[in-house]
Enzyme design. Structure first.
Site, PDB file in Angstrom:
ATOM      1  N   SER D  58       0.858  -1.189   0.000  1.00  0.00           N
ATOM      2  CA  SER D  58       0.000   0.000   0.000  1.00  0.00           C
ATOM      3  C   SER D  58       0.884   1.225   0.000  1.00  0.00           C
ATOM      4  O   SER D  58       1.033   1.923   1.016  1.00  0.00           O
ATOM      5  CB  SER D  58      -0.891   0.006   1.252  1.00  0.00           C
ATOM      6  OG  SER D  58      -1.569  -1.207   1.442  1.00  0.00           O
ATOM      7  N   GLU D  59       1.472   1.537  -1.154  1.00  0.00           N
ATOM      8  CA  GLU D  59       2.450   2.623  -1.204  1.00  0.00           C
ATOM      9  C   GLU D  59       1.869   3.970  -0.795  1.00  0.00           C
ATOM     10  O   GLU D  59       2.514   4.761  -0.098  1.00  0.00           O
ATOM     11  CB  GLU D  59       3.027   2.743  -2.620  1.00  0.00           C
ATOM     12  CG  GLU D  59       3.971   1.615  -3.024  1.00  0.00           C
ATOM     13  CD  GLU D  59       3.265   0.337  -3.439  1.00  0.00           C
ATOM     14  OE1 GLU D  59       2.019   0.344  -3.572  1.00  0.00           O
ATOM     15  OE2 GLU D  59       3.959  -0.674  -3.634  1.00  0.00           O
ATOM     16  N   ASP D  84       9.458   2.906  -9.397  1.00  0.00           N
ATOM     17  CA  ASP D  84       8.216   2.548 -10.093  1.00  0.00           C
ATOM     18  C   ASP D  84       7.056   2.393  -9.103  1.00  0.00           C
ATOM     19  O   ASP D  84       5.929   2.799  -9.387  1.00  0.00           O
ATOM     20  CB  ASP D  84       8.389   1.226 -10.857  1.00  0.00           C
ATOM     21  CG  ASP D  84       9.655   1.203 -11.691  1.00  0.00           C
ATOM     22  OD1 ASP D  84       9.585   1.435 -12.896  1.00  0.00           O
ATOM     23  OD2 ASP D  84      10.743   0.968 -11.106  1.00  0.00           O
ATOM     24  N   HIS D 128       9.990  -1.948 -14.105  1.00  0.00           N
ATOM     25  CA  HIS D 128      10.889  -2.146 -12.972  1.00  0.00           C
ATOM     26  C   HIS D 128      12.230  -1.501 -13.282  1.00  0.00           C
ATOM     27  O   HIS D 128      13.281  -2.106 -13.082  1.00  0.00           O
ATOM     28  CB  HIS D 128      11.088  -3.633 -12.683  1.00  0.00           C
ATOM     29  CG  HIS D 128       9.980  -4.256 -11.894  1.00  0.00           C
ATOM     30  ND1 HIS D 128       8.669  -4.183 -12.267  1.00  0.00           N
ATOM     31  CD2 HIS D 128       9.974  -4.948 -10.726  1.00  0.00           C
ATOM     32  CE1 HIS D 128       7.922  -4.830 -11.375  1.00  0.00           C
ATOM     33  NE2 HIS D 128       8.687  -5.305 -10.432  1.00  0.00           N
TER      34      HIS D 128
HETATM   35  C1  TPP Z   1       2.949  -1.500  -6.853  1.00  0.00           C
HETATM   36  C2  TPP Z   1       3.898  -2.576  -6.484  1.00  0.00           C
HETATM   37  N1  TPP Z   1       4.332  -2.661  -5.220  1.00  0.00           N
HETATM   38  C3  TPP Z   1       5.192  -3.627  -4.864  1.00  0.00           C
HETATM   39  C4  TPP Z   1       5.633  -4.543  -5.774  1.00  0.00           C
HETATM   40  C5  TPP Z   1       6.610  -5.637  -5.381  1.00  0.00           C
HETATM   41  N2  TPP Z   1       5.922  -6.916  -5.463  1.00  0.00           N
HETATM   42  C6  TPP Z   1       6.000  -7.695  -6.553  1.00  0.00           C
HETATM   43  S1  TPP Z   1       5.055  -9.062  -6.435  1.00  0.00           S
HETATM   44  C7  TPP Z   1       4.607  -8.676  -4.861  1.00  0.00           C
HETATM   45  C8  TPP Z   1       3.770  -9.595  -4.060  1.00  0.00           C
HETATM   46  C9  TPP Z   1       2.360  -9.574  -4.433  1.00  0.00           C
HETATM   47  O1  TPP Z   1       1.701 -10.555  -3.704  1.00  0.00           O
HETATM   48  P1  TPP Z   1       0.433 -11.242  -4.287  1.00  0.00           P
HETATM   49  O2  TPP Z   1      -0.430 -10.200  -4.931  1.00  0.00           O
HETATM   50  O3  TPP Z   1      -0.197 -12.026  -3.212  1.00  0.00           O
HETATM   51  O4  TPP Z   1       0.948 -12.177  -5.463  1.00  0.00           O
HETATM   52  P2  TPP Z   1       1.878 -13.491  -5.349  1.00  0.00           P
HETATM   53  O5  TPP Z   1       3.274 -13.021  -5.478  1.00  0.00           O
HETATM   54  O6  TPP Z   1       1.596 -14.132  -4.074  1.00  0.00           O
HETATM   55  O7  TPP Z   1       1.484 -14.310  -6.507  1.00  0.00           O
HETATM   56  C10 TPP Z   1       5.155  -7.464  -4.474  1.00  0.00           C
HETATM   57  C11 TPP Z   1       4.919  -6.829  -3.170  1.00  0.00           C
HETATM   58  C12 TPP Z   1       5.184  -4.390  -7.086  1.00  0.00           C
HETATM   59  N3  TPP Z   1       5.605  -5.191  -8.061  1.00  0.00           N
HETATM   60  N4  TPP Z   1       4.302  -3.427  -7.411  1.00  0.00           N
END
Ligand code: TPP
Ligand code: TPP
Ligand code: MG
Ligand code: MG
Lengths: 330, 355, 355, 330
Positions: D58-59, D84, D128
């Protein structure tokens, strides 16, 4: 027919909705009698609320939804009644819309128009005044359009929406009163449009975009009365920027004043100076290039501060005369 | 809880009769015991009403130019919440926050001077109606970007938790703000970190020109409290006693460390989204509803109850209005004579010292 | 619904035994009647597993450099959902979408070429693992900004509704994405405008290194469907039959105009957040859970059921694996020989014509 | 002691958490062994998870929460592991943090540090890879800091956090391997810091920030070997920008090459050119100023494209030699 800038935008919308069934408009205030001035009055009544869609207060999702529709056969225009609100949608504009075509190897195009309205003055203050067109001009993949006249307001809106690339179309409420005689609506190819000389001259080159072009034009008239002959260039399309018109003008005049209603650092005015000085030998300049920008602070509310905060025609004339050497003080 | 509106069935998604403009026109129920707070609440609501009516007039006359979002008709939540707070608590508002500021003890002069752009204004003339800050009275900031102060209030609650002094943060926002993603992010943060914050939604059924029925699939936003696993109350937002009782209980719990709480107060604004007009040009709900909603007047309903209970005389009530109007007029008079910020100061507030 | 996991008590906030790694290790329940789809589902899951294992190896060997988020262990939802869709439907994914692409019918070669950066890749070598698009098979786009495709899917559903052809949009996302405000904004838009979109959350209990218990006050995200007034199902995400039955019913309803629907499929990823390792360095839940969760293997549980029901022989199962591995190896072999995009093309995809 | 850039950032955090109880860190990945490289390793173990807080995805709210804490007696650092992702928090950074002090007439200050990490390369692709420091440098009210050395990485972090204004602190993962000998941690006043000459010379002026400064230094060494003597300036503080060091350098060298890892239009490199050409008479320049920036496209993934996408030391040397006239082709 004489049409105002606001009315011309409405004409552009009407033309699009009338002639292109894949066009629709979505954004806050579209069913309101006053939210976006006179620029969309009664479009919902004329074209139906299925194609002129008012929304919840959700800038990010509404912009993303417009992008999704653009990827699915439509040409949406998403409207943000203020650039300040549009900042909540930066991810969808900058990290999504601008990049989808590129990162999928050109397999999709993104015929999305994001309309952001500069709505400032009136003691609205820091959070209801930002322009930030310089930000969007910075992002490869976006086309950024700023009309300064009623005919451009209409025709560049139509061109933006019919363009298959994502376009940021920025209009300024301070121009809504300007009037033009407009003929039938042409459909021009946005990719052929760019900066344009709107007033020929030879003593110096004034460059503006949107409302600041209007300041430059007025300043040019004022200076003409005083025997000076500036050339005025309206940027019109800020990105991708085609600076050659400006470079050629400065090659002729030897002097450059870039005027902009956005902040200084990394702003549009500095970009113009950089483009020109990169392209011309130093000897081609008769004086240092100069920029006149917004005061480098958030917008104040109090009347007396607000009056000195925004660049005026006087400021343009004063700076231009200093540059040409007619005026001694800087 | 006895003070809860009869309509509250714990259905977190539907306002039911609280949304019916024909209901809740009658007197509010006075609490048992000492009524001194009730009397001051009445006076405070009248003062807020008088101040906002004045500001509305100043806008009509062109003397005030900044956009003013009047909360006329919504005086109860501000006064009720302010009465439950103590020093160290921190309140955040939004674009419609004149009442929050005055209820917390801010001066009418500071408000009018601010909307006039005078240096004596509560934000030194730099903010106008939409940006008010008065730390002394616990108002930590109000801004007009919808939803923007919600995470800020949550962060202030995080600070309060770190301080460990039992302070509480209050976030005032409207029904429209629940459509901004940041509202949900903030609710989740507060719930996950168990922060001492009261989310106080004044649901006046409108966001600008749009009725909630055109913006959300259900008219009560308490359903979001359930989703984020927060305790919640829904109250008649035009019943200052009910608002206070719910808030008092909530604040006590929050202070004792039980985590965030959500209150939805159902109310209605009498004036337009912005400015003094009535906005009866924006859709059927509002055209038809406004006159009926005025019968749910939080001031009259309280005054009637007090008159009826002989806690107030008609003459006393008139005196309250007269005093309020006199205070407002005097503040306006004084503020009109105050000076504007110096133009040399335009850049002085940008950084802590000139760059 | 008979296929729903026994644990589903319609408590939208708690996963209960679906979150218990000791449960649901046994065979899935086969549907009555024709099992031809079940057979193809098994083959498809095996192919996805084999392809992702290969990609994991390519990463380990340094032959693939782009970040790869493997969905090993999560093959069921992709295969189930894809089987319920038809031409014209549009699917959006996120960073962990190899399975979504393959399940929809994308070629292994297109995927491996893409992660190798070859021009023959499904995104022409411009996207890598995290940016896949294959319109022919209904994959409208996957991107790694968490939550970003959710509103895009909603907009595609808006387009589908305008088209009036009964097409459905599907948005795949994870539990972490429900913490992004845009998820809620999108849910509200879809519910308010009654759009034909299926929100499909693969709740694998983790976002990167953090267990949901450290990020949210409750472990089931179906509570958000209730808040946004959407119908919902929660299923064992490692039971491809259950996933398919829930999705089939949902898609039929959505197609018929009943508005959006939400499905939460509870699952677990075997590999790290990114790359081929197991991420057993990120907190107790994962260290202790992983081995148990592997017993909930969606492939083995289906295969066992089919073996038991004599719908499959051991030799046939081995043949499926062998065929899958052969297909993957061949694709890899071919992709390795493909060429890279021409460097002159770097700017060619930016605008519809060079500026 | 020899410390890497990443290790130096960690030292800065440790110093702050050790000596200033009002400091805390909040952001995604702070309890992860790998999320932000080696720049925050085990801080949670050393200083407790109450002061080193990992968060939901939650940026926007996390940044707003940090701002709220900054208004309530703390000095938070909010960490975004990529620029990003930080774009989702633009409203809280640009429309809130940058403006609160101003719009409340100086009654509050905002001791908030927003750390954004440039994390690019490795075939990560379009979403990214963004830098966008030019965006934040554009916004009055923000201080923008980009360290290019381990000692600046540590000391400017400390200075940022101890500053009472909102600071955007941007570090680059490509620098994490750089090493320096570091002494004890000083507490400097950020308001006194600005661009600095990091390599003296007289043939031309190279200007960079963050990683591009490192390119300029390496290019300078390479050119020295070939008998050329460039001056290198590290911007360090991009906003508010104090260009005089650069102007004076170019007055001496007569030549300017601005190198930047952000896009061209309205970017930092153009800003440097504008500042210098505005300040010097055209005759002071011996050749046109020039800028070398990121390719004006999103980041590609495919290896061969990625290798030509980012400016390299070769590119800097090549462009610089062309400028000085040692090399004929442009
Ligand atoms: C806006 C944003 N914030 C943070 C990230 C870093 N990030 C990449 S995947 C991820 C986890 C997301 O978790 P989930 O939606 O449960 O998907 P899963 O990886 O478990 O498949 C994060 C925090 C990102 N890519 N984009
Ligand atoms: C981010 C953002 N989007 C849109 C607006 C325009 N706007 C100002 S107030 C408002 C209505 C908000 O409604 P609500 O939260 O219910 O508050 P109310 O006006 O009813 O008090 C809107 C849409 C804004 N100020 N900020
Ligand atoms: Mg409202
Ligand atoms: Mg997950």
């Amino acid at each position: 027919m004489t049409v105002s800038y606001g009315g011309a935008i409405r004409e552009g919308f009407a033309h699009l909705l009338e002639n292109h069934e894949e066009v629709f408009a979505i954004g806050q205030g579209l069913w309101s009698p006053w939210y976006v001035g006179n620029s969309m009055t009664d479009l919902d009544a004329d074209f139906g609320r299925a194609r002129v869609i008012d929304t919840p207060v959700s800038e990010l999702a509404c912009t993303g939804a417009a992008l999704g529709a653009a990827l699915s056969g439509y040409r949406p225009i998403v409207i943000h009644p203020r650039i300040d609100f549009m900042l909540l949608a930066v991810d969808q504009i900058v990290t999504q819309a601008a990049k989808w075509r590129f990162m999928f190897g050109g397999q999709v195009s993104v015929p999305l128009t994001v309309r952001g309205i500069i709505n400032r003055g009136g003691e609205q203050g820091a959070q209801h005044s930002q322009a930030l067109h310089s930000w969007f001009a910075h992002v490869p993949g976006l086309r950024v359009v700023m009309p300064s006249t009623p005919s451009d307001a209409r025709d560049l809106l139509v061109a933006s929406v019919l363009c298959d690339d994502p376009v940021i179309y920025i209009d300024d409420r301070w121009l809504y009163g300007e009037e033009d005689d407009l003929g039938p609506t042409p459909e021009v190819d946005l990719r052929q449009e760019g900066p344009r000389v709107v007033h020929e001259g030879r003593d110096l080159t004034l460059v503006g975009c949107g409302y600041s072009t209007s300041l430059c034009r007025q300043a040019a008239e004022r200076m003409a009365a005083a025997g000076l002959d500036p050339e005025v260039i309206d940027l019109r399309v800020l990105n991708p920027l085609a600076p050659s018109v400006i470079v050629e003008s400065v090659r002729k005049t030897g002097r450059l004043l870039a005027v902009d209603g956005d902040w200084t650092t990394c702003g549009m005015a500095g970009e113009i100076i950089a483009c020109v000085t990169e392209a011309l030998d130093p000897g081609a300049l008769r004086s240092r290039p100069s920029r006149l920008t917004l005061t480098d602070a958030p917008a104040p509310t109090s009347g007396p501060l607000e009056r000195i905060y925004y660049p005026t025609v006087d400021d343009v004339v004063h700076r231009a005369e200093t540059l040409v050497g007619v005026r001694q003080d800087s | 809880m006895a003070t809860r509106a009869e309509s509250d069935t714990r259905d977190s998604a539907r306002l039911l009769d609280l949304a019916d403009p024909e209901r809740f026109h009658g007197q509010v129920r006075l609490p048992d015991g000492d009524l001194s707070w009730v009397k001051s609440a009445l006076a405070h609501m009248i003062l807020i009403r008088a101040a906002e009516e004045k500001i509305g007039n100043l806008v009509s006359e062109g003397r005030v130019r900044c956009p003013c979002h009047l909360a006329i008709g919504q005086e109860a939540p501000a006064v009720a919440v302010a009465s439950c707070l103590r020093k160290g608590d921190r309140v955040f508002g939004a674009h419609r926050s004149h009442g929050h500021y005055l209820a917390l003890g801010g001066s009418v002069h500071g408000l009018i001077a601010e909307v006039l752009g005078k240096v004596t204004g509560v934000s030194r003339g730099m903010g106008g109606s939409m940006h008010l800050l008065d730390i002394t009275h616990g108002l930590y900031g109000t801004v007009p970007i919808v939803g923007a102060t919600i995470p800020i209030a949550v962060g202030s609650a995080l600070a309060a938790k770190m301080d460990g002094q039992g302070a509480v943060a209050v976030s005032f926002f409207g029904d429209g703000a629940t459509e901004e993603g940041v509202f949900h992010e903030s609710m989740n943060l507060a719930a996950t970190f168990e922060l001492p914050v009261l989310f106080f939604c004044e649901n006046n059924l409108f966001s600008s020109h749009l009725h909630i029925g055109l913006r959300q699939p259900a008219d009560s936003v308490s359903r979001f409290a359930e989703a984020h696993q927060m305790t919640w109350d829904r109250v008649d937002g035009n019943d200052v006693i009910a608002c206070r009782e719910a808030t008092n209980a909530a604040v006590a719990n929050i202070r004792s460390g039980s985590g965030p709480h959500f209150i939805e107060a159902v109310t209605y604004r009498w004036r337009g989204h912005v400015g003094p007009s009535e906005d009866d040009d924006v859709g059927v709900e509002r055209q038809e509803g406004l006159a009926r909603w005025k019968l749910r007047d939080p001031i009259r309903r309280l005054a009637d109850a007090m008159l009826d209970a002989s806690q107030l005389g008609e003459d006393h009530l008139e005196a309250l209005w007269a005093e309020a109007r006199a205070e407002v007029d005097a503040a306006c008079e004084a503020a009109s004579k105050d000076r504007y910020p110096r133009t040399e100061d335009l850049l002085n507030f940008l950084y802590t010292s000139a760059p």
